[in-house]
Write a protein that holds these residues in place. Sequence first.
Motif, PDB file in Angstrom:
ATOM      1  N   TYR A 138     -10.444  -1.174   2.264  1.00  0.00           N
ATOM      2  CA  TYR A 138      -9.619  -1.194   3.470  1.00  0.00           C
ATOM      3  C   TYR A 138     -10.086  -2.239   4.479  1.00  0.00           C
ATOM      4  CZ  TYR A 138      -7.541   0.146   7.885  1.00  0.00           C
ATOM      5  OH  TYR A 138      -6.889   0.115   9.089  1.00  0.00           O
ATOM      6  N   SER A 139     -11.355  -2.235   4.817  1.00  0.00           N
ATOM      7  CA  SER A 139     -11.851  -3.140   5.860  1.00  0.00           C
ATOM      8  C   SER A 139     -11.640  -4.604   5.496  1.00  0.00           C
ATOM      9  CB  SER A 139     -13.331  -2.881   6.133  1.00  0.00           C
ATOM     10  OG  SER A 139     -13.496  -1.617   6.712  1.00  0.00           O
ATOM     11  N   CYS A 197       0.814  -1.212   0.000  1.00  0.00           N
ATOM     12  CA  CYS A 197       0.000   0.000   0.000  1.00  0.00           C
ATOM     13  C   CYS A 197       0.849   1.265   0.000  1.00  0.00           C
ATOM     14  CB  CYS A 197      -0.952  -0.006   1.202  1.00  0.00           C
ATOM     15  SG  CYS A 197      -2.164  -1.319   1.144  1.00  0.00           S
ATOM     16  N   ILE A 239      -5.874   7.138  -0.281  1.00  0.00           N
ATOM     17  CA  ILE A 239      -6.951   6.721   0.611  1.00  0.00           C
ATOM     18  C   ILE A 239      -8.199   7.499   0.231  1.00  0.00           C
ATOM     19  CG2 ILE A 239      -7.797   6.813   2.988  1.00  0.00           C
ATOM     20  CD1 ILE A 239      -5.000   6.154   3.906  1.00  0.00           C
ATOM     21  N   ILE A 279      -7.236   2.930  -1.897  1.00  0.00           N
ATOM     22  CA  ILE A 279      -7.780   2.177  -0.774  1.00  0.00           C
ATOM     23  C   ILE A 279      -9.073   2.857  -0.344  1.00  0.00           C
ATOM     24  CG2 ILE A 279      -7.336   1.237   1.521  1.00  0.00           C
ATOM     25  CD1 ILE A 279      -5.274   0.317  -0.600  1.00  0.00           C
ATOM     26  N   THR A 283     -11.873   3.524   2.080  1.00  0.00           N
ATOM     27  CA  THR A 283     -12.079   3.352   3.519  1.00  0.00           C
ATOM     28  C   THR A 283     -13.513   3.628   3.944  1.00  0.00           C
ATOM     29  OG1 THR A 283     -11.445   5.627   4.046  1.00  0.00           O
ATOM     30  CG2 THR A 283      -9.695   3.973   4.011  1.00  0.00           C
ATOM     31  N   PHE A 330      -1.118   2.557   8.180  1.00  0.00           N
ATOM     32  CA  PHE A 330      -0.153   2.674   7.082  1.00  0.00           C
ATOM     33  C   PHE A 330       1.137   3.321   7.568  1.00  0.00           C
ATOM     34  CE2 PHE A 330      -3.390   2.564   3.349  1.00  0.00           C
ATOM     35  CZ  PHE A 330      -3.823   1.331   3.786  1.00  0.00           C
ATOM     36  N   VAL A 343      -7.351  -5.073   3.760  1.00  0.00           N
ATOM     37  CA  VAL A 343      -6.163  -4.649   4.502  1.00  0.00           C
ATOM     38  C   VAL A 343      -6.349  -4.874   6.002  1.00  0.00           C
ATOM     39  CG1 VAL A 343      -4.551  -2.765   4.985  1.00  0.00           C
ATOM     40  CG2 VAL A 343      -5.626  -2.924   2.728  1.00  0.00           C
ATOM     41  N   GLU A 344      -7.281  -4.160   6.602  1.00  0.00           N
ATOM     42  CA  GLU A 344      -7.440  -4.226   8.056  1.00  0.00           C
ATOM     43  C   GLU A 344      -7.817  -5.624   8.529  1.00  0.00           C
ATOM     44  OE1 GLU A 344      -9.021  -0.997  10.909  1.00  0.00           O
ATOM     45  OE2 GLU A 344     -10.758  -2.279  10.443  1.00  0.00           O
ATOM     46  N   ARG A 364      -8.038   5.837  10.782  1.00  0.00           N
ATOM     47  CA  ARG A 364      -7.453   4.608  11.335  1.00  0.00           C
ATOM     48  C   ARG A 364      -6.512   3.979  10.307  1.00  0.00           C
ATOM     49  NH1 ARG A 364     -12.035   1.911  12.958  1.00  0.00           N
ATOM     50  NH2 ARG A 364     -12.034   0.384  11.293  1.00  0.00           N
ATOM     51  N   ALA A 365      -6.896   4.019   9.036  1.00  0.00           N
ATOM     52  CA  ALA A 365      -6.045   3.482   7.967  1.00  0.00           C
ATOM     53  C   ALA A 365      -4.727   4.244   7.894  1.00  0.00           C
ATOM     54  CB  ALA A 365      -6.777   3.550   6.630  1.00  0.00           C
TER      55      ALA A 365
END
Length: 147
Positions: free
Chosen positions: A124-125, A32, A37, A96, A98, A51, A128-129, A46-47
């Motif tokens: 993102y959710s 990433c 974003i 990304i 979010t 990151f 990634v997360e 939060r992302a």
Amino acid sequence: YYSYIVSPYLVSRLLRNKGEVCRKIKADLPDCNDCIIWGFGVVGRRAIKLFDYMGWKVASILDKGAKFDNLKDISEVKKVRIPSKDILLNRKGLIIITTTKFITDITTELMQLGLEYKKDFLFYSADVESVATRKYFNEYCIKWFRG
């Protein structure tokens, strides 16, 4: 429940760790670095923290209606832009997404520009997360449940 309660909690715990934890989790995540974003709300912020922890540079942040109230660190505000075709097509890294509220509209817009999921943009959710927190939980937190 996982996305709204468990995952944010695990991200906050993950951000307290250093070194080896980051390297192990980063190995399972998409690259990433130099990403864009899309969304500057709670999840977007939060992302940005995750990151930063992973050592990834955020090139810019897209948001059509960003609110800048109650910010502790306004350095990221300088990167917030209104989405445009030029920004979306002439980027280095992934986009990304979010936000969840406008996810269908954003996805449609990106696909109309010829961009592809998992090649040009991620959620993102989910992408990634969730991957990071599940890896963190399985590698480091599961011991909490073992007697």
